[in-house]
Write a protein that holds these residues in place. Structure first.
Motif, mmCIF file in Angstrom:
data_model
loop_
_atom_site.group_PDB
_atom_site.id
_atom_site.type_symbol
_atom_site.label_atom_id
_atom_site.label_comp_id
_atom_site.label_asym_id
_atom_site.label_seq_id
_atom_site.Cartn_x
_atom_site.Cartn_y
_atom_site.Cartn_z
ATOM 1 N N LYS A 114 0.836 -1.215 0.000
ATOM 2 C CA LYS A 114 0.000 0.000 0.000
ATOM 3 C C LYS A 114 0.864 1.255 0.000
ATOM 4 O O LYS A 114 0.577 2.224 -0.708
ATOM 5 C CB LYS A 114 -0.925 0.002 1.216
ATOM 6 N N LYS A 115 1.920 1.245 0.803
ATOM 7 C CA LYS A 115 2.815 2.404 0.890
ATOM 8 C C LYS A 115 3.452 2.700 -0.467
ATOM 9 O O LYS A 115 3.461 3.850 -0.921
ATOM 10 C CB LYS A 115 3.896 2.145 1.940
ATOM 11 N N GLU A 157 0.759 4.040 -2.876
ATOM 12 C CA GLU A 157 0.402 5.431 -2.584
ATOM 13 C C GLU A 157 1.454 6.407 -3.106
ATOM 14 O O GLU A 157 1.150 7.541 -3.440
ATOM 15 C CB GLU A 157 0.217 5.626 -1.079
#
Length: 85
Positions: free
Chosen positions: A61-62, A65
């Protein structure tokens, strides 16, 4: 013992597992038996703990993003690093 649990125990002694015959023998649904057996198998072969899986998801996810979605190789390397610790 619960019929589905008895059927799952019976499947463990079979190679290959015969879902249809076992489902009939214990009077349980074949698809339910098959799904539960596969789920148990996947849980037993997982190389990551739940915490490590959550770390992997957070890492993906990091990166996403930051507009850097990881490649399969990046994920594979991260899994290998996690599994060693």
């Amino acid at each position: 013992m619960d019929p589905i649990e008895a059927a799952l125990a019976d499947l463990e002694s079979q190679n290959p597992p015969n879902y249809s015959a076992t489902a009939r023998k214990y009077n349980v649904g074949r698809s339910t038996l098959s799904r539960r057996h596969r789920e148990a198998y996947i849980e037993n072969i997982s190389i990551l703990t739940k915490e490590q899986e959550n770390n992997l998801i957070s890492y993906i996810k990091k990166l996403t993003e930051m507009s850097l979605p990881p490649t399969n190789k990046i994920v594979e390397n991260f899994v290998h690093d996690l599994a060693r610790h």
